[in-house]
Design a protein around this motif. Structure first.
Motif, PDB file in Angstrom:
ATOM      1  N   PRO A  26       7.122  26.623  29.120  1.00 37.17           N
ATOM      2  CA  PRO A  26       7.202  25.439  29.989  1.00 37.17           C
ATOM      3  C   PRO A  26       6.570  24.185  29.396  1.00 37.17           C
ATOM      4  CG  PRO A  26       6.506  27.365  31.244  1.00 37.17           C
ATOM      5  CD  PRO A  26       6.459  27.753  29.805  1.00 37.17           C
ATOM      6  N   SER A  63      11.586  28.650  25.877  1.00 37.53           N
ATOM      7  CA  SER A  63      11.187  29.298  27.124  1.00 37.53           C
ATOM      8  C   SER A  63       9.797  28.902  27.584  1.00 37.53           C
ATOM      9  CB  SER A  63      11.235  30.831  26.955  1.00 37.53           C
ATOM     10  OG  SER A  63      10.357  31.240  25.910  1.00 37.53           O
ATOM     11  N   ARG A  98      16.213  22.985  36.949  1.00 32.76           N
ATOM     12  CA  ARG A  98      15.930  24.424  36.926  1.00 32.76           C
ATOM     13  C   ARG A  98      15.034  24.824  38.098  1.00 32.76           C
ATOM     14  NH1 ARG A  98      15.242  25.613  30.367  1.00 32.76           N
ATOM     15  NH2 ARG A  98      17.292  24.749  29.815  1.00 32.76           N
ATOM     16  N   PRO A  99      15.298  25.987  38.680  1.00 32.96           N
ATOM     17  CA  PRO A  99      14.558  26.411  39.887  1.00 32.96           C
ATOM     18  C   PRO A  99      13.043  26.495  39.686  1.00 32.96           C
ATOM     19  CG  PRO A  99      16.487  27.798  39.533  1.00 32.96           C
ATOM     20  CD  PRO A  99      16.347  26.948  38.314  1.00 32.96           C
ATOM     21  N   ASP A 100      12.622  26.882  38.482  1.00 33.09           N
ATOM     22  CA  ASP A 100      11.188  27.058  38.239  1.00 33.09           C
ATOM     23  C   ASP A 100      10.529  25.815  37.656  1.00 33.09           C
ATOM     24  OD1 ASP A 100      12.565  27.182  35.881  1.00 33.09           O
ATOM     25  OD2 ASP A 100      11.401  28.832  35.018  1.00 33.09           O
ATOM     26  N   HIS A 101      11.271  24.715  37.591  1.00 33.45           N
ATOM     27  CA  HIS A 101      10.730  23.501  36.991  1.00 33.45           C
ATOM     28  C   HIS A 101       9.788  22.790  37.962  1.00 33.45           C
ATOM     29  CE1 HIS A 101      10.600  19.899  34.485  1.00 33.45           C
ATOM     30  NE2 HIS A 101      10.836  19.181  35.563  1.00 33.45           N
ATOM     31  N   LYS A 102       8.605  22.419  37.456  1.00 34.72           N
ATOM     32  CA  LYS A 102       7.639  21.687  38.268  1.00 34.72           C
ATOM     33  C   LYS A 102       7.759  20.196  37.969  1.00 34.72           C
ATOM     34  CE  LYS A 102       2.698  21.310  39.309  1.00 34.72           C
ATOM     35  NZ  LYS A 102       1.327  21.799  38.997  1.00 34.72           N
TER      36      LYS A 102
END
Length: 447
Positions: free
Chosen positions: A306, A304, A334-338
């Motif tokens: 990042p 979990s 993934r939506p929160d992936h930078k």
């Protein structure tokens, strides 16, 4: 008179003045007189004046000329942590194992300062890592003595005088290690002194242990890496330790790193992944692939954090196995992936030539707003085995990119596919870029 002017110009890095003085007959091998005099090449080396050193060598300066105390230019460069000028001197034939009157060698001086970049340069040039200094200490013993030392206090002890005032400054040296400066002055301001050292001793000790065949316990090496994770500019110590462990290629080390990958501590998991990512790799062989790939695949589901997940993504790419593709796509999607350049690198490394979804995603990365992402995505696209109109057009679109490294990578990709548009990219890079990598990339391509 010319010799004193030449020395001072070299000291201050005045390349144009140095050139004029040499042209007018100044002798680069004649020492300037006086208490602060010396050889111009030594002055240039001590103060990291690379261009001046090059000019002096081209004018006939003796690369191993000696000042008082037996100091050569390379000894000065090593003592002051100047890797770039050290490299110039070595390329000109400097003796990498020369000693001064106290018995110091370039390697012992660099180890004492914590100058990681100089140590790397010297080891690459074949410096003797077992040669003692005048006190009978090897470079490894010197580095180990400094590991864990409170650098600021140690430096203050060297110059501390009653009634003086002191300040401590910290910045990054050119090799990425932290450079600590302790400066002091008398109360009336009439006297001053400063000393410096770099926080590269742990990385240096690791390199020297590796060179000497010393098998340092995994736990001790990991402790070094974790202690310097946020101290170095780009995690230099972290990666040196990770690379050292990865080269061991034995089951005991592998199992220790695998345990780190499931540690409760996120930093330990991150290091475990980074070290295991290329464990045992040699000449294209990946003996631990069938153990590493399932471990990383599981971490895609369980991790979990990042930063750790970013390491997992990079490690999946290093495996170079198409079986990793679904997991790479999972992380990237993934939506929160930078998004970073690691996305492009990992995707290209595991992408089969006929995977439409992955290819479309990689092409979209070549159009990213971030130049670094575009560059790496274009490099990945250029390196694919496939040759399709879709790939060629995506590469051709990058020939007008504002980033010239991206243009160079696109040019390479078109050239290996025999596309005539590569000539357009090569011409642009050679006309507009002074980046050595980009120019070499387009110059190496078939016409």
């Amino acid at each position: 008179m010319h010799e004193e002017q030449l020395y001072r110009a070299a000291l201050h890095g005045e390349t144009e003045t140095v050139g004029k003085l040499l042209a007018s007959g100044a002798d680069p091998n004649r020492a300037s007189e006086g208490e602060e005099g010396g050889l111009p090449l030594c002055a240039a080396a001590a103060w990291d004046r690379t261009e001046v050193a090059t000019a002096l060598l081209e004018a006939g300066a003796e690369v191993d000329g000696r000042e008082a105390g037996g100091w050569t230019a390379l000894l000065w460069a090593a003592a002051n942590g100047n890797a770039a000028v050290a490299r110039v001197l070595i390329e000109a034939g400097a003796d990498v194992d020369a000693t001064n009157g106290d018995g110091d060698t370039p390697l012992t001086l660099a180890a004492r300062r914590g100058a990681l970049g100089v140590v790397q340069t010297l080891l690459e040039a074949g410096a003797d890592h077992e040669k003692y200094d005048g006190d009978g200490d090897t470079p490894l013993e010197i580095a180990l003595d400094w590991v864990g030392v409170h650098l600021e206090s140690a430096l203050l002890d060297q110059i501390e005088q009653e009634g003086w005032e002191y300040v401590v400054a910290r910045q990054y040296a050119k090799d990425g290690t932290e450079l600590v400066t302790v400066a002091g002055r008398s109360a009336d301001g009439s006297e001053s002194e400063q000393v410096q050292a770099q926080r590269g001793h742990a990385a240096i000790a690791t390199l020297l242990e590796d060179a000497a065949g010393v098998h340092t316990p995994v736990e001790q090496l990991v402790a070094r890496a974790l202690a310097h994770r946020d101290v170095d500019e780009d995690a230099e110590t972290w990666w040196i330790v990770a690379d050292t462990l990865a080269k061991r290629a034995d089951d005991e080390t592998y199992e220790a790193l695998a345990r780190l990958c499931v540690s409760e501590d996120a930093r330990e998991r991150e290091f475990g992944v980074d070290a295991i990512a290329q464990f045992g790799f040699s000449d294209g062989e990946k003996p631990y692939l069938e153990r590493t790939l399932p471990l990383l695949q599981k971490m895609v589901t369980t991790e979990s954090n990042p930063q750790v997940l970013r390491s997992v993504l990079a490690a999946l790419g290093h495996q170079g196995d198409p079986r990793a593709l679904p997991y790479v796509l999972d992380i990237i999607g993934r939506p929160d992936h930078k998004r970073t350049m690691t996305d492009a690198i990992a995707l290209a490394d595991v992408l089969p030539p006929d995977h439409e979804e992955g290819l479309a995603l990689l092409i979209s990365m070549t159009e990213d707003d971030n130049a670094e992402i575009r560059d790496w995505a274009t490099a990945g696209l250029a390196g694919l085995d496939a040759d399709t109109p879709q790939i060629r057009e995506a590469l051709a679109a990058r020939l007008s990119d504002s980033d010239l490294r991206t243009v160079a990578e696109a040019t390479r990709g078109l050239a290996v596919r025999g596309d005539e548009r590569a000539a357009q990219g090569a011409a642009r890079v050679l006309a507009e870029s002074d980046d050595e990598y980009a120019r070499d990339l387009v110059s190496e391509q078939p016409s």
